[in-house]
Design a protein around this motif. Sequence first.
Motif, PDB file in Angstrom:
ATOM      1  N   LYS A  85       0.774  -1.212  -0.017  1.00 14.75           N
ATOM      2  CA  LYS A  85       0.066  -0.011   0.077  1.00 14.75           C
ATOM      3  C   LYS A  85       0.871   1.299  -0.206  1.00 14.75           C
ATOM      4  CE  LYS A  85      -4.419  -0.361   1.851  1.00 14.75           C
ATOM      5  NZ  LYS A  85      -5.270  -0.546   3.019  1.00 14.75           N
ATOM      6  N   GLU A  86       2.039   1.461   0.875  1.00 10.19           N
ATOM      7  CA  GLU A  86       2.739   2.452   0.796  1.00 10.19           C
ATOM      8  C   GLU A  86       3.471   2.852  -0.207  1.00 10.19           C
ATOM      9  OE1 GLU A  86       3.816   2.239   5.655  1.00 10.19           O
ATOM     10  OE2 GLU A  86       5.003   0.909   4.168  1.00 10.19           O
ATOM     11  N   ILE A  87       3.759   1.405  -1.077  1.00 16.26           N
ATOM     12  CA  ILE A  87       4.497   1.860  -2.278  1.00 16.26           C
ATOM     13  C   ILE A  87       3.711   2.186  -3.241  1.00 16.26           C
ATOM     14  CG2 ILE A  87       5.971   0.272  -4.062  1.00 16.26           C
ATOM     15  CD1 ILE A  87       6.623  -1.624  -2.074  1.00 16.26           C
ATOM     16  N   ALA A  88       2.476   1.814  -3.169  1.00 21.31           N
ATOM     17  CA  ALA A  88       1.486   2.181  -4.474  1.00 21.31           C
ATOM     18  C   ALA A  88       1.323   3.718  -3.887  1.00 21.31           C
ATOM     19  CB  ALA A  88       0.310   1.493  -4.143  1.00 21.31           C
ATOM     20  N   GLU A  89       1.152   4.137  -2.886  1.00 24.79           N
ATOM     21  CA  GLU A  89       0.980   5.430  -2.663  1.00 24.79           C
ATOM     22  C   GLU A  89       2.276   6.439  -2.971  1.00 24.79           C
ATOM     23  OE1 GLU A  89       0.370   6.298   1.455  1.00 24.79           O
ATOM     24  OE2 GLU A  89      -1.821   5.251   1.209  1.00 24.79           O
ATOM     25  N   ILE A  90       3.395   5.728  -3.126  1.00 28.46           N
ATOM     26  CA  ILE A  90       4.730   6.666  -3.321  1.00 28.46           C
ATOM     27  C   ILE A  90       4.838   6.639  -4.881  1.00 28.46           C
ATOM     28  CG2 ILE A  90       7.174   6.529  -3.269  1.00 28.46           C
ATOM     29  CD1 ILE A  90       6.923   5.206  -0.366  1.00 28.46           C
ATOM     30  N   THR A  91       4.466   5.665  -5.535  1.00 26.08           N
ATOM     31  CA  THR A  91       4.791   5.593  -6.861  1.00 26.08           C
ATOM     32  C   THR A  91       3.568   5.919  -7.922  1.00 26.08           C
ATOM     33  OG1 THR A  91       4.034   3.069  -7.148  1.00 26.08           O
ATOM     34  CG2 THR A  91       6.260   3.437  -6.721  1.00 26.08           C
ATOM     35  N   GLY A  92       2.384   6.046  -7.157  1.00 25.69           N
ATOM     36  CA  GLY A  92       1.259   6.457  -7.664  1.00 25.69           C
ATOM     37  C   GLY A  92       0.492   5.466  -8.534  1.00 25.69           C
ATOM     38  N   LYS A  93       0.850   4.138  -8.293  1.00 25.63           N
ATOM     39  CA  LYS A  93       0.414   3.035  -9.128  1.00 25.63           C
ATOM     40  C   LYS A  93      -0.524   2.387  -8.593  1.00 25.63           C
ATOM     41  CE  LYS A  93       3.816   2.255 -12.634  1.00 25.63           C
ATOM     42  NZ  LYS A  93       3.347   2.989 -13.865  1.00 25.63           N
ATOM     43  N   ASN A  94      -1.500   1.389  -9.131  1.00 24.45           N
ATOM     44  CA  ASN A  94      -2.637   0.342  -8.504  1.00 24.45           C
ATOM     45  C   ASN A  94      -2.082  -0.321  -7.420  1.00 24.45           C
ATOM     46  OD1 ASN A  94      -4.451  -1.383  -7.935  1.00 24.45           O
ATOM     47  ND2 ASN A  94      -5.346  -0.819  -9.806  1.00 24.45           N
ATOM     48  N   PHE A  95      -2.555  -0.459  -6.413  1.00 26.05           N
ATOM     49  CA  PHE A  95      -2.031  -1.452  -5.234  1.00 26.05           C
ATOM     50  C   PHE A  95      -1.902  -2.968  -5.866  1.00 26.05           C
ATOM     51  CE2 PHE A  95      -3.475  -4.597  -2.097  1.00 26.05           C
ATOM     52  CZ  PHE A  95      -2.298  -4.492  -1.260  1.00 26.05           C
ATOM     53  N   ARG A  96      -2.822  -3.388  -6.681  1.00 26.57           N
ATOM     54  CA  ARG A  96      -2.619  -4.707  -7.197  1.00 26.57           C
ATOM     55  C   ARG A  96      -1.497  -4.821  -7.939  1.00 26.57           C
ATOM     56  NH1 ARG A  96      -8.644  -7.119  -8.355  1.00 26.57           N
ATOM     57  NH2 ARG A  96      -9.346  -7.229  -6.110  1.00 26.57           N
ATOM     58  N   ARG A  97      -1.250  -3.712  -8.955  1.00 26.03           N
ATOM     59  CA  ARG A  97      -0.435  -3.672 -10.018  1.00 26.03           C
ATOM     60  C   ARG A  97       1.276  -3.812  -9.282  1.00 26.03           C
ATOM     61  NH1 ARG A  97       0.557  -5.570 -14.638  1.00 26.03           N
ATOM     62  NH2 ARG A  97       2.284  -4.343 -15.774  1.00 26.03           N
ATOM     63  N   ILE A  98       1.101  -3.007  -7.975  1.00 21.25           N
ATOM     64  CA  ILE A  98       2.343  -3.093  -7.375  1.00 21.25           C
ATOM     65  C   ILE A  98       2.762  -4.282  -6.742  1.00 21.25           C
ATOM     66  CG2 ILE A  98       3.656  -2.307  -5.306  1.00 21.25           C
ATOM     67  CD1 ILE A  98       3.527  -0.183  -7.355  1.00 21.25           C
ATOM     68  N   GLY A  99       1.603  -5.119  -6.193  1.00 21.43           N
ATOM     69  CA  GLY A  99       1.898  -6.262  -5.757  1.00 21.43           C
ATOM     70  C   GLY A  99       2.122  -7.348  -6.886  1.00 21.43           C
ATOM     71  N   TYR A 100       1.822  -7.139  -8.003  1.00 27.50           N
ATOM     72  CA  TYR A 100       1.891  -8.352  -9.151  1.00 27.50           C
ATOM     73  C   TYR A 100       3.394  -7.929  -9.520  1.00 27.50           C
ATOM     74  CZ  TYR A 100       2.271  -9.846 -13.879  1.00 27.50           C
ATOM     75  OH  TYR A 100       2.741 -10.428 -15.215  1.00 27.50           O
ATOM     76  N   ILE A 101       3.788  -6.728  -9.638  1.00 29.87           N
ATOM     77  CA  ILE A 101       5.107  -6.358 -10.174  1.00 29.87           C
ATOM     78  C   ILE A 101       6.294  -6.974  -8.970  1.00 29.87           C
ATOM     79  CG2 ILE A 101       7.017  -4.472 -10.324  1.00 29.87           C
ATOM     80  CD1 ILE A 101       4.509  -3.140 -11.642  1.00 29.87           C
ATOM     81  N   ALA A 102       5.776  -6.712  -7.659  1.00 30.48           N
ATOM     82  CA  ALA A 102       6.782  -7.244  -6.584  1.00 30.48           C
ATOM     83  C   ALA A 102       6.902  -8.647  -6.408  1.00 30.48           C
ATOM     84  CB  ALA A 102       6.020  -6.638  -5.337  1.00 30.48           C
ATOM     85  N   ASN A 103       5.742  -9.342  -6.823  1.00 31.65           N
ATOM     86  CA  ASN A 103       5.973 -10.726  -6.724  1.00 31.65           C
ATOM     87  C   ASN A 103       6.472 -11.264  -7.945  1.00 31.65           C
ATOM     88  OD1 ASN A 103       4.572 -11.261  -4.263  1.00 31.65           O
ATOM     89  ND2 ASN A 103       2.511 -11.280  -5.213  1.00 31.65           N
ATOM     90  N   LYS A 104       6.172 -10.561  -9.136  1.00 25.41           N
ATOM     91  CA  LYS A 104       6.907 -11.435 -10.346  1.00 25.41           C
ATOM     92  C   LYS A 104       8.513 -11.095 -10.426  1.00 25.41           C
ATOM     93  CE  LYS A 104       6.333 -11.671 -15.213  1.00 25.41           C
ATOM     94  NZ  LYS A 104       5.616 -11.410 -16.229  1.00 25.41           N
ATOM     95  N   TYR A 105       8.972  -9.810 -10.084  1.00 26.45           N
ATOM     96  CA  TYR A 105      10.000  -9.459 -10.088  1.00 26.45           C
ATOM     97  C   TYR A 105      11.271  -9.405  -9.005  1.00 26.45           C
ATOM     98  CZ  TYR A 105       8.529  -7.980 -14.904  1.00 26.45           C
ATOM     99  OH  TYR A 105       8.090  -8.045 -15.901  1.00 26.45           O
ATOM    100  N   SER A 106      10.537  -9.965  -7.860  1.00 24.18           N
ATOM    101  CA  SER A 106      11.321  -9.815  -6.621  1.00 24.18           C
ATOM    102  C   SER A 106      11.344 -11.324  -6.143  1.00 24.18           C
ATOM    103  CB  SER A 106      10.544  -9.067  -5.715  1.00 24.18           C
ATOM    104  OG  SER A 106      11.520  -9.114  -4.765  1.00 24.18           O
ATOM    105  N   ASP A 107      12.644 -11.736  -5.706  1.00 27.00           N
ATOM    106  CA  ASP A 107      12.578 -13.093  -5.185  1.00 27.00           C
ATOM    107  C   ASP A 107      12.279 -13.187  -3.479  1.00 27.00           C
ATOM    108  OD1 ASP A 107      13.650 -14.161  -7.571  1.00 27.00           O
ATOM    109  OD2 ASP A 107      15.817 -13.481  -7.029  1.00 27.00           O
ATOM    110  N   TYR A 108      12.403 -11.761  -3.221  1.00 28.80           N
ATOM    111  CA  TYR A 108      12.215 -11.478  -1.714  1.00 28.80           C
ATOM    112  C   TYR A 108      10.556 -11.441  -1.455  1.00 28.80           C
ATOM    113  CZ  TYR A 108      11.639  -8.739   2.517  1.00 28.80           C
ATOM    114  OH  TYR A 108      11.570  -8.460   3.867  1.00 28.80           O
TER     115      TYR A 108
END
Length: 174
Positions: A24-47
């Motif tokens: 949620k915090e990342i979505a607010e900072i970047t101005g992107k959709n919460f779900r989209r941030i979640g998708y990107i974080a899960n797809k491109y991050s091993d963490y």
Amino acid sequence: MNDVTLEEIKEIKYLREVEKLELKEIAEITGKNFRRIGYIANKYSDYRYKKEFSEIEKQKIIKMFESGYTKKQIAGTLGRTFYSISNFLTRYYKTTNSYSLVRKNNFKIWTSEEEKYILENYKEKTARELAKDLDRTVLGVRTRIIKMRREKKLQISKKIGGYSKEFVKRLYVQ
């Protein structure tokens, strides 16, 4: 993935992995959709974001679990997932079946006085009444009666269709 650049992916990974921010915090900072941030974080991050348990939470989990709360109840109370509670208990008790370690066996050894009471009263009283008198479970009393029959301590006449042989004989004699 045409609306996310490599720089944005790096930024999201940094905010998630280094800053340990929530989606949620990342979505607010970047101005992107919460779900989209979640998708990107899960797809491109091993963490995978992991919120550590505080010492107070650990003590609460252990105390609640030993008091008989289920993992689901503990998770709901502490605002955690079922799996995080389950994994914590597995690590804490050093086994995957932590419930069996905590659950106490309430098995009480039968005394000779209790067996004597059953011998004296099994003809007049039901298993439920015997259980109430002996402060035992009905299933426990029934199981003990079966064991006493096998040990030849208890002689109960065979039943024919739910009636004892003596009852059937009395029916036909009259």
